[in-house]
Write an enzyme that holds these catalytic residues in place. Structure first.
Site, short mmCIF file in Angstrom:
data_model
loop_
_atom_site.label_atom_id
_atom_site.label_comp_id
_atom_site.label_asym_id
_atom_site.label_seq_id
_atom_site.Cartn_x
_atom_site.Cartn_y
_atom_site.Cartn_z
N TYR A 61 0.83 -1.20 0.00
CA TYR A 61 0.00 0.00 0.00
C TYR A 61 0.87 1.26 0.00
CZ TYR A 61 -3.42 -3.47 1.66
OH TYR A 61 -4.22 -4.58 1.81
N LEU A 211 -17.60 -2.72 2.62
CA LEU A 211 -18.50 -1.66 2.18
C LEU A 211 -18.56 -1.55 0.66
CD1 LEU A 211 -17.48 1.05 4.81
CD2 LEU A 211 -19.18 -0.76 5.02
N GLY A 212 -18.08 -2.58 -0.03
CA GLY A 212 -18.14 -2.57 -1.48
C GLY A 212 -17.37 -1.44 -2.10
N ARG A 213 -16.19 -1.15 -1.52
CA ARG A 213 -15.32 -0.08 -2.00
C ARG A 213 -16.07 1.25 -2.06
NH1 ARG A 213 -10.92 -3.08 -3.42
NH2 ARG A 213 -11.34 -5.21 -4.09
N GLY A 214 -16.96 1.44 -1.07
CA GLY A 214 -17.72 2.67 -0.94
C GLY A 214 -19.09 2.62 -1.57
N PHE A 215 -19.31 1.72 -2.53
CA PHE A 215 -20.56 1.72 -3.27
C PHE A 215 -21.75 1.32 -2.40
CE2 PHE A 215 -23.79 -0.14 -6.06
CZ PHE A 215 -23.97 0.91 -6.96
#
Length: 322
Positions: A61, A211-215
């Site tokens: 990262y 969180l679904g990459r924010g979605f």
């Protein structure tokens, strides 16, 4: 410190907060908001204040940036706070960078020492093989990790995004404490085999992408455009047509949350926790207010109606990776 529920990490490991914290977004992958180390470090320290004791980073990262940031932010952490990192993936090349799998023992030894130095630690609580290298037998890579355990450099071994066969072979070489993989209301594949195997063998399942990459939080509209370099810019699930179709998933989650007095993010966290006592979500954010929101999900009990409604959500449109 708050009274966050706790769950055991591995068959004989320590208890950690049921909701952990994924640190990746502070350095890599998501660029809708400008990255600010000060903001990210405050979010990490706020998580500690609220009782989070499980933090996840990796050498990949930001090419080490994330480990340095985590090391600074958590330098004065309580003794019960656990830090996990990963080896076996590297960004190589200039100016174009390519992510390369490298599970050779020499690479693992080198990366572990670099991680310890960046984090300012003498020993890593949990160290994952980030991906299995197809050119190196998994037993050889895990053997190198086992040597690090014997040398007092790491306490526990983890695996990430591997098959049940690879996990079983790794576990036979040295006990594996945790398997990390993407898992959420629109990525349920681990329920077929990996999560049950972990439950049967005393291995914790650490879920990222909760969180679904924010979605899945409802924060992204179907018309959202992503800057160059953002992971979602070339991801099939974030193409316009897919996002339009996948809005039905978000609406279903929001409907459950409205009845329970919870946000979509909190419903996502609560659902992951409901899939087994050995399942530990690590939602990621670099904002204090979202840290506070996510943690509440650890105390929400989904009733039978909520679980049935979430089970009935449509499958996602678009592959997980391009």
């Amino acid at each position: 410190m708050t009274n966050l529920p706790e769950r055991r990490l591995g068959a004989d490991g320590p208890s950690v907060s049921a909701v952990g914290h994924g640190c990746m977004s502070a350095s890599w992958g998501y660029y809708l908001d400008p990255q600010d180390d000060g903001v990210s470090e405050r979010a990490l320290r706020r998580a500690v204040e609220l009782g989070v004791t499980h933090f996840d980073t990796a050498s990949l990262y930001g090419r080490g940036h994330n480990e340095k940031l985590v090391g600074r932010a958590l330098r004065n952490r309580p003794a019960e706070v656990l830090i996990a990192s990963k080896c076996g993936l590297e960004n190589r090349g200039f100016p174009k960078r390519t992510t390369v799998r490298d599970g050779h023992p020499d690479t693992i030894r080198r990366q572990s020492q670099e991680s310890l130095e960046r984090l300012g630690l003498d020993v890593l609580d949990l160290y994952y093989l980030h991906r299995v290298d197809p050119d190196v037998p998994v037993e050889e890579s895990v053997g190198a990790l086992s040597e690090l355990v014997d040398a007092g450099k790491i306490r526990r071994i983890g695996m990430s995004e591997c098959t049940v066969d690879e996990l079983a072979r790794a576990h036979a070489t040295h006990p594996v404490s945790a398997l990390q993989s993407e898992f959420s209301l629109w990525t349920r594949e681990p329920l077929r085999d990996v999560i049950p195997w972990c439950g049967d063998n005393g291995v914790s399942f650490v879920a990222f992408g909760v969180l679904g990459r924010g979605f899945l939080t409802g924060a992204l509209s179907a018309d959202q455009e992503f800057p160059s370099g953002d992971f979602r810019a070339t991801n099939p699930r974030f193409e316009h047509a897919a996002m339009v179709a996948n809005t039905a998933i978000v609406e279903g989650i929001r409907h459950v949350g409205e009845r329970l007095g919870a946000t979509p993010a909190q419903v996502c966290v609560a659902w992951v926790l409901a899939q087994g006592e050995h399942v530990l979500p690590i939602p990621g954010t670099r904002r204090e207010r979202y840290v506070e929101e996510n943690i509440v999900g650890g105390s929400i009990a989904l009733d039978a109606q909520a679980l049935a409604e979430l089970e009935a959500l449509p499958p996602p449109v678009g592959a997980r990776y391009g």
